[in-house]
Design an enzyme around this catalytic site. Structure first.
Site, PDB file in Angstrom:
ATOM      1  N   LYS A 202      -9.355 -18.485  15.205  1.00 50.82           N
ATOM      2  CA  LYS A 202      -8.450 -18.521  14.041  1.00 50.82           C
ATOM      3  C   LYS A 202      -8.831 -19.673  13.100  1.00 50.82           C
ATOM      4  O   LYS A 202      -8.916 -19.511  11.882  1.00 50.82           O
ATOM      5  CB  LYS A 202      -6.998 -18.679  14.515  1.00 50.82           C
ATOM      6  CG  LYS A 202      -6.001 -18.976  13.420  1.00 50.82           C
ATOM      7  CD  LYS A 202      -5.861 -17.810  12.462  1.00 50.82           C
ATOM      8  CE  LYS A 202      -5.116 -18.210  11.203  1.00 50.82           C
ATOM      9  NZ  LYS A 202      -4.991 -17.108  10.256  1.00 50.82           N
ATOM     10  N   CYS A 256      -2.665 -22.005   4.411  1.00 51.95           N
ATOM     11  CA  CYS A 256      -3.622 -21.748   5.497  1.00 51.95           C
ATOM     12  C   CYS A 256      -4.973 -22.395   5.240  1.00 51.95           C
ATOM     13  O   CYS A 256      -5.403 -23.259   5.988  1.00 51.95           O
ATOM     14  CB  CYS A 256      -3.802 -20.244   5.660  1.00 51.95           C
ATOM     15  SG  CYS A 256      -2.237 -19.401   5.916  1.00 51.95           S
TER      16      CYS A 256
HETATM   17  N1  SAJ Z   1      -9.764 -19.059  -3.370  1.00 50.94           N
HETATM   18  C1  SAJ Z   1     -10.796 -19.503  -4.172  1.00 50.94           C
HETATM   19  N2  SAJ Z   1     -11.984 -18.811  -4.150  1.00 50.94           N
HETATM   20  C2  SAJ Z   1     -12.166 -17.698  -3.389  1.00 50.94           C
HETATM   21  C3  SAJ Z   1     -11.117 -17.246  -2.563  1.00 50.94           C
HETATM   22  C4  SAJ Z   1      -9.919 -17.954  -2.579  1.00 50.94           C
HETATM   23  O1  SAJ Z   1     -10.668 -20.512  -4.881  1.00 50.94           O
HETATM   24  O2  SAJ Z   1     -13.269 -17.128  -3.435  1.00 50.94           O
HETATM   25  C5  SAJ Z   1      -8.477 -19.790  -3.330  1.00 50.94           C
HETATM   26  C6  SAJ Z   1      -7.291 -18.928  -3.779  1.00 50.94           C
HETATM   27  O3  SAJ Z   1      -7.165 -18.943  -5.175  1.00 50.94           O
HETATM   28  C7  SAJ Z   1      -6.135 -19.606  -3.068  1.00 50.94           C
HETATM   29  C8  SAJ Z   1      -6.765 -20.080  -1.755  1.00 50.94           C
HETATM   30  O4  SAJ Z   1      -8.164 -20.100  -1.981  1.00 50.94           O
HETATM   31  O5  SAJ Z   1      -5.691 -20.743  -3.794  1.00 50.94           O
HETATM   32  C9  SAJ Z   1      -6.462 -19.186  -0.559  1.00 50.94           C
HETATM   33  O6  SAJ Z   1      -6.410 -17.825  -0.941  1.00 50.94           O
HETATM   34  P1  SAJ Z   1      -7.016 -16.619  -0.082  1.00 50.94           P
HETATM   35  O7  SAJ Z   1      -6.638 -15.355  -0.747  1.00 50.94           O
HETATM   36  O8  SAJ Z   1      -8.473 -16.835   0.137  1.00 50.94           O
HETATM   37  O9  SAJ Z   1      -6.359 -16.778   1.337  1.00 50.94           O
HETATM   38  P2  SAJ Z   1      -4.800 -16.852   1.854  1.00 50.94           P
HETATM   39  O10 SAJ Z   1      -4.458 -18.294   2.055  1.00 50.94           O
HETATM   40  O11 SAJ Z   1      -3.892 -16.050   1.012  1.00 50.94           O
HETATM   41  O12 SAJ Z   1      -4.967 -16.155   3.288  1.00 50.94           O
HETATM   42  C10 SAJ Z   1      -5.912 -16.693   4.191  1.00 50.94           C
HETATM   43  C11 SAJ Z   1      -6.810 -15.526   4.692  1.00 50.94           C
HETATM   44  N3  SAJ Z   1      -7.949 -16.055   5.420  1.00 50.94           N
HETATM   45  C12 SAJ Z   1      -9.237 -15.697   5.131  1.00 50.94           C
HETATM   46  O13 SAJ Z   1      -9.504 -14.943   4.219  1.00 50.94           O
HETATM   47  C13 SAJ Z   1     -10.316 -16.283   5.978  1.00 50.94           C
HETATM   48  C14 SAJ Z   1      -5.975 -14.581   5.570  1.00 50.94           C
HETATM   49  O14 SAJ Z   1      -6.808 -13.568   6.105  1.00 50.94           O
HETATM   50  C15 SAJ Z   1      -5.299 -15.372   6.687  1.00 50.94           C
HETATM   51  O15 SAJ Z   1      -4.495 -14.547   7.504  1.00 50.94           O
HETATM   52  C16 SAJ Z   1      -4.387 -16.403   6.058  1.00 50.94           C
HETATM   53  O16 SAJ Z   1      -5.221 -17.297   5.283  1.00 50.94           O
HETATM   54  C17 SAJ Z   1      -3.651 -17.163   7.143  1.00 50.94           C
HETATM   55  O17 SAJ Z   1      -2.427 -16.951   7.286  1.00 50.94           O
HETATM   56  O18 SAJ Z   1      -4.297 -17.903   7.900  1.00 50.94           O
END
Ligand code: SAJ
Length: 428
Positions: A202, A256
């Site tokens: 995780k 997360c």
């Molecule tokens: N972000 C970027 N660039 C990217 C992707 C995301 O700057 O290429 C930023 C987003 O804008 C946001 C943050 O990162 O601020 C997180 O967003 P996200 O959509 O990547 O992830 P979360 O936090 O909504 O959900 C994550 C997911 N983990 C992964 O993709 C590895 C999800 O699958 C998990 O279940 C979740 O964390 C969790 O609960 O752990």
């Protein structure tokens, strides 16, 4: 099966509703009375969640209680909010949940932990507490597994059913029983391992994301220096058969990706220099955006102190209403230090600590600069709104695009994260 879900937050509530929809009798428990009132679950903008919860209540399979109730299986979904420098504080709710579940445990019960925890927590912290509170022996009288969630907010219900699950038992029988329970709701592979490995998996997943976003953010800085468009470059690099880059942005928010890698840093500070650097790089992004705004205001001949700037999109990412760890708050803090007056605009945000204007055009009235922070789908058609925005803003209007959403903005001074200033001459 009778299931008791402890913690009705972002994961617990959908999990409870899903298990109820698959024929389990589910009781949801939370110490926060507001979460026990399902009339508020429509507040969470997660597609389909409200309907699934209401269906569970109507069917009589989903109910709530303020204390842990007798059950065959207990699913612990409480939060583990990590605070830097206080590694144990994150486990306060998990430990309380383990004690409460332990007092209800009967022979043959199964306990599943879904909350994100440092490696070893299920074996070394949760198991002894369950045994002490129940007087039962784990592996002989009851079964215990760590089964992390990996669902994406915004697409949560689909992913709860269709994502593969990792089930880590403290012993093989625990893993077998937990996997059998998940197979009643999950339509994807359910892989079994030990609890320590599942905990590590995780944390690896979200750390992988944090490190790769940091790399994209570093590439964005390099591209700005070289007059290159990082989004175009990332798309082209993605055509390599084995390269898949993340995207730069104004900061990594949510509860997360900016948080979970810190569990690994706390666990082994001397062995995690790369992870630490990634967290620092990402945490520095709001300042880089604020610097971009200041440079753009300067170039437009507008004094920074007293300028009025709209931050559009105050949720932690597009398409959700969740404002936890919102980069917009940090961008605002940096700009306010320089005397900028901020207007926050967002079509979806809930529980934001400042007033939020819903309509973009209304927020732009009299503004010097507009900054796209969260990439809401509502901004995808921004190109069409540019003339109306320009008419409302104080000339010369400044547009700051932190998400690569606006390739071109005639009549605006445009600065893009990962590109720098975009002048008509610099476009292809
Ligand atoms: N972000 C970027 N660039 C990217 C992707 C995301 O700057 O290429 C930023 C987003 O804008 C946001 C943050 O990162 O601020 C997180 O967003 P996200 O959509 O990547 O992830 P979360 O936090 O909504 O959900 C994550 C997911 N983990 C992964 O993709 C590895 C999800 O699958 C998990 O279940 C979740 O964390 C969790 O609960 O752990």
């Amino acid at each position: 099966m009778r299931c008791c879900v402890v913690g009705l937050g972002y994961i617990g509530l959908p999990t409870a509703a899903l298990f109820a929809s698959r024929g389990h009798d589910v009781v949801g428990v939370d110490s926060n009375a507001r979460r026990l009132d399902f009339r508020h679950c429509g507040d969470r903008c997660e597609p389909g969640l409200d309907e699934l919860v209401q269906e569970g209540v109507r069917s009589g399979r989903l109910s709530v209680a303020s204390d842990v109730a007798d059950a065959d299986a207990f699913l612990v979904c409480v939060g583990t909010p990590r605070e830097s420098g206080r590694p144990d504080a994150a486990l306060t709710e998990v430990v309380a949940a383990a004690d409460a579940v332990g007092r209800r445990l009967r022979a043959g019960n199964l306990v599943i932990v879904e909350s994100t925890v440092p490696p070893g927590t299920t074996d070394d912290v949760i198991r002894p507490r369950l045994e002490a509170a129940s007087g039962l022996s784990c592996g002989r009288d009851f079964f215990l597994a760590f089964c992390p969630e990996r669902v994406l907010p915004g697409n949560l219900l689909h992913e709860l059913v269709h994502n593969c699950r990792v089930v880590g038992g403290v012993d093989p029988e625990s893993a077998r029983r937990a996997a059998a329970l998940f197979r009643t709701v999950v339509e994807a592979d359910v892989a079994t391992t030990d609890a320590r490995t599942a905990e590590f998996v995780k944390l690896m997943e979200n750390t992988w994301a944090a490190v790769n976003i940091a790399l994209a953010n570093e590439f964005a800085g390099l591209a700005e220096r070289g007059g290159i468009d990082v989004h175009e470059a990332i798309t082209l690099a993605g055509r390599h058969p084995r390269v898949s880059l993340m995207r730069p942005g104004p900061g990594v928010g949510g509860h997360c990706i900016p948080v979970d890698p810190g569990f690994l840093v706390d666990w082994a500070p001397d062995a995690t220099p790369l992870i630490r650097q990634a967290l620092e790089t990402n945490a520095g992004m709001p300042r880089r955006v604020a610097d971009g705004v200041r440079q753009a205001l300067d170039r437009a001949g507008k004094p920074v102190a007293g300028a009025r700037v709209v931050l559009a999109g105050v949720t932690y990412k597009g398409g959700v209403d969740d404002v936890r760890g919102s980069p917009a708050l940090s961008v605002a803090a940096h700009l306010q230090e320089a005397g900028v007056a901020i207007t926050f605009q967002d079509p979806l945000a809930t529980h934001f600590p400042h007033p939020v204007t819903r309509e973009l055009l209304a927020a732009a009235e009299g503004a010097d600069a507009l900054v796209i922070v969260a990439d809401h789908p509502q901004y995808h058609a921004l190109g069409l709104q540019l003339p109306a925005l320009r008419d409302r803003m104080r000339p010369p209007p400044v547009l700051i695009d932190t998400r690569g959403m606006v390739p071109d903005a005639p009549g605006f001074l445009l600065w893009r994260l990962g590109r720098g200033f975009v002048t008509p001459r610099s476009r292809h």
